[in-house]
Motif scaffolding. Structure first.
Motif, PDB file in Angstrom:
ATOM      1  N   TYR A  95       0.587  -1.236  -0.130  1.00  0.00           N
ATOM      2  CA  TYR A  95       0.070  -0.415  -0.281  1.00  0.00           C
ATOM      3  C   TYR A  95       0.617   1.357   0.227  1.00  0.00           C
TER       4      TYR A  95
ATOM      5  N   TYR B 243      -4.968   6.173  -0.656  1.00  0.00           N
ATOM      6  CA  TYR B 243      -4.042   5.470  -1.054  1.00  0.00           C
ATOM      7  C   TYR B 243      -4.250   3.995  -1.775  1.00  0.00           C
TER       8      TYR B 243
ATOM      9  N   SER C 254      -4.067  -0.204  -2.550  1.00  0.00           N
ATOM     10  CA  SER C 254      -2.847  -1.139  -2.259  1.00  0.00           C
ATOM     11  C   SER C 254      -3.604  -1.778  -2.533  1.00  0.00           C
TER      12      SER C 254
ATOM     13  N   THR D   8      -3.775  -6.222   1.894  1.00  0.00           N
ATOM     14  CA  THR D   8      -4.149  -4.731   2.455  1.00  0.00           C
ATOM     15  C   THR D   8      -5.418  -4.755   2.837  1.00  0.00           C
TER      16      THR D   8
ATOM     17  N   LEU E 211      -8.751   4.158   1.022  1.00  0.00           N
ATOM     18  CA  LEU E 211      -7.575   2.898   0.441  1.00  0.00           C
ATOM     19  C   LEU E 211      -9.219   2.943  -0.997  1.00  0.00           C
TER      20      LEU E 211
ATOM     21  N   HIS F 165      -8.256  -0.126  -3.912  1.00  0.00           N
ATOM     22  CA  HIS F 165      -7.584  -1.290  -4.043  1.00  0.00           C
ATOM     23  C   HIS F 165      -8.263  -2.187  -5.472  1.00  0.00           C
TER      24      HIS F 165
ATOM     25  N   ARG G 259       4.302   5.325  -5.784  1.00  0.00           N
ATOM     26  CA  ARG G 259       3.871   4.204  -6.360  1.00  0.00           C
ATOM     27  C   ARG G 259       3.500   3.697  -7.790  1.00  0.00           C
TER      28      ARG G 259
END
Length: 185
Positions: free
Chosen positions: A30, A38, A40, A44, A120, A122, A157
């Motif tokens: 992450y 974030y 991820s 995560t 988050l 993802h 990232r």
């Protein structure tokens, strides 16, 4: 270059790929790619203890659904996490554009709350679907061009949206440029 520049042109996919592939360095499971946002992988997203430790209050699963990553609101029912699911395969033929504005709005509302929690976003690996949705948010609400959004995220990232998603981000970039230019005149 700002989207308000009259001479602005959305860069071709080859230029976007160059941006995505330059200066790559190891990414963690992450990474905070924008203040309180974030990106991820699935591991995560399933680690509720880690999410609590990070201060995550909102989760967007860009691979929602039983044939992808079946977390969902029920998975987080024993937490205070608000959930938003996007049932998107990581396929260049998938039309992810309809999810740009609802997901960007979810992120914007999450970051605007007084009890501001972190978000988050993802998918399986945190490289294509989730990155695409974060880039769209940055373009829509933070008013970045597609290149500026890619640069902002890639500092933190390694991401690599598939070619179909990149093309849809290019179209969003072009549409936003026209809207913002027309709003000036």
């Amino acid at each position: 270059m700002s989207t308000q520049d009259v001479g602005y042109k959305t860069p071709p996919i080859c230029d976007l790929l160059t941006l995505l592939l330059k200066n790559r360095r190891p990414s963690g499971a992450y990474n905070e790619v924008w203040p309180d946002i974030y990106i991820s992988d699935v591991t995560t997203a399933k680690d509720k203890t880690l999410l609590r430790h990070l201060g995550i209050a909102h989760v967007i699963n860009a691979a929602h659904g039983p044939s992808h990553i079946d977390t969902g609101a029920d998975f987080y029912s024993d937490t205070n996490i608000e959930y938003h699911g996007v049932e998107a395969p990581d396929s260049r033929d998938f039309h992810i554009t309809p999810f740009f504005y609802p997901t960007a709005s979810f992120i914007h509302k999450a970051l605007s709350q007084q009890t501001r929690g972190k978000v988050l976003v993802h998918c399986a690996r945190g490289v294509s679907r989730s990155a695409t949705l974060v880039l769209a948010y940055l373009m829509i609400y933070e008013k970045l061009t597609v290149s500026e959004a890619i640069d902002a995220v890639c500092v933190h990232r390694n991401i690599l949206p598939n070619a179909g998603f990149l093309q849809q981000l290019r179209q969003l970039d072009s549409n936003l440029h026209v809207q913002r230019r027309d709003a000036i005149y």
